[in-house]
Design a protein around this motif. Structure first.
Motif, PDB file in Angstrom:
ATOM      1  N   GLY A  73       5.684  -4.587  -2.889  1.00  0.00           N
ATOM      2  CA  GLY A  73       5.520  -6.014  -3.211  1.00  0.00           C
ATOM      3  C   GLY A  73       4.821  -6.788  -2.112  1.00  0.00           C
ATOM      4  O   GLY A  73       4.856  -8.016  -2.089  1.00  0.00           O
ATOM      5  N   VAL A  74       4.177  -6.086  -1.204  1.00  0.00           N
ATOM      6  CA  VAL A  74       3.419  -6.708  -0.119  1.00  0.00           C
ATOM      7  C   VAL A  74       2.075  -5.990  -0.014  1.00  0.00           C
ATOM      8  O   VAL A  74       1.865  -4.957  -0.640  1.00  0.00           O
ATOM      9  CB  VAL A  74       4.162  -6.614   1.237  1.00  0.00           C
ATOM     10  N   ARG A  75       1.194  -6.559   0.802  1.00  0.00           N
ATOM     11  CA  ARG A  75      -0.081  -5.900   1.041  1.00  0.00           C
ATOM     12  C   ARG A  75      -0.509  -6.151   2.475  1.00  0.00           C
ATOM     13  O   ARG A  75      -0.189  -7.180   3.069  1.00  0.00           O
ATOM     14  CB  ARG A  75      -1.148  -6.363   0.066  1.00  0.00           C
ATOM     15  N   ALA A 114      -9.801  -4.843   2.337  1.00  0.00           N
ATOM     16  CA  ALA A 114      -8.409  -4.718   2.753  1.00  0.00           C
ATOM     17  C   ALA A 114      -8.205  -3.446   3.557  1.00  0.00           C
ATOM     18  O   ALA A 114      -8.848  -2.436   3.287  1.00  0.00           O
ATOM     19  CB  ALA A 114      -7.500  -4.693   1.520  1.00  0.00           C
ATOM     20  N   PRO A 115      -7.300  -3.483   4.527  1.00  0.00           N
ATOM     21  CA  PRO A 115      -6.951  -2.237   5.207  1.00  0.00           C
ATOM     22  C   PRO A 115      -6.070  -1.408   4.279  1.00  0.00           C
ATOM     23  O   PRO A 115      -5.048  -1.862   3.794  1.00  0.00           O
ATOM     24  CB  PRO A 115      -6.179  -2.710   6.447  1.00  0.00           C
ATOM     25  N   MET A 116      -6.526  -0.212   3.988  1.00  0.00           N
ATOM     26  CA  MET A 116      -5.810   0.659   3.066  1.00  0.00           C
ATOM     27  C   MET A 116      -5.028   1.691   3.868  1.00  0.00           C
ATOM     28  O   MET A 116      -5.588   2.347   4.751  1.00  0.00           O
ATOM     29  CB  MET A 116      -6.812   1.366   2.154  1.00  0.00           C
ATOM     30  N   ARG A 163       0.665  -8.317  -4.471  1.00  0.00           N
ATOM     31  CA  ARG A 163       0.358  -6.956  -4.895  1.00  0.00           C
ATOM     32  C   ARG A 163      -0.993  -6.532  -4.320  1.00  0.00           C
ATOM     33  O   ARG A 163      -2.009  -7.165  -4.564  1.00  0.00           O
ATOM     34  CB  ARG A 163       0.308  -6.933  -6.413  1.00  0.00           C
ATOM     35  N   GLY A 164      -0.982  -5.458  -3.576  1.00  0.00           N
ATOM     36  CA  GLY A 164      -2.219  -4.914  -3.037  1.00  0.00           C
ATOM     37  C   GLY A 164      -2.778  -3.874  -3.979  1.00  0.00           C
ATOM     38  O   GLY A 164      -2.506  -3.877  -5.179  1.00  0.00           O
ATOM     39  N   SER A 165      -3.498  -2.963  -3.415  1.00  0.00           N
ATOM     40  CA  SER A 165      -4.128  -1.913  -4.207  1.00  0.00           C
ATOM     41  C   SER A 165      -3.115  -0.858  -4.629  1.00  0.00           C
ATOM     42  O   SER A 165      -2.186  -0.551  -3.896  1.00  0.00           O
ATOM     43  CB  SER A 165      -5.216  -1.244  -3.381  1.00  0.00           C
TER      44      SER A 165
END
Length: 119
Positions: free
Chosen positions: A107-109, A41-43, A96-98
């Motif tokens: 509430g998004v990723r 995932a792009p963090m 939910r992402g990291s």
């Protein structure tokens, strides 16, 4: 000016979220996760919060309208070798992402979509 296609681009939704995150956290950066805890995932971090070094490549300095400074998009060299034939498209999806990435409480990723260069 170069004829080389953009290595990384943003969807409208990703740019909107980055403007909100920038207003809350200041200058931002991305590092494309290589697996481990967060899949791939792009963090998103406050700029400088994730330490980059000689094993990382700066793929793009993303210009986001309404954001004063470009947002760097980094990836490890070893991962870049695998993705070097693609254009990365940063998008946003519900879920939910990291806990490490700034968008997690929203509430998004962030999510990467890709397109083979030349298509």
């Amino acid at each position: 000016m170069t004829d080389e296609p953009a290595r990384v681009e943003l969807t409208t939704e990703a740019a909107d979220l980055l403007r909100r995150l920038r207003s809350m956290h200041g200058p931002l950066m991305f590092h494309q996760s290589g697996g481990c805890c967060d899949g791939s995932a792009p963090m998103c971090y406050p700029e400088g919060e994730f330490r980059t070094g000689g094993s990382d490549v700066l793929l793009a300095s993303l210009e986001v309208p309404g954001v004063a400074e470009p947002i760097g998009f980094w990836m490890s060299k070893s991962q870049y070798e695998v993705w070097s034939h693609t254009r990365l498209i940063v998008d946003v999806v519900e879920g939910r992402g990291s806990g490490f990435s700034l968008e997690a409480p929203e509430g998004v990723r962030f999510l990467i979509r890709s397109r083979v260069l030349g298509t």
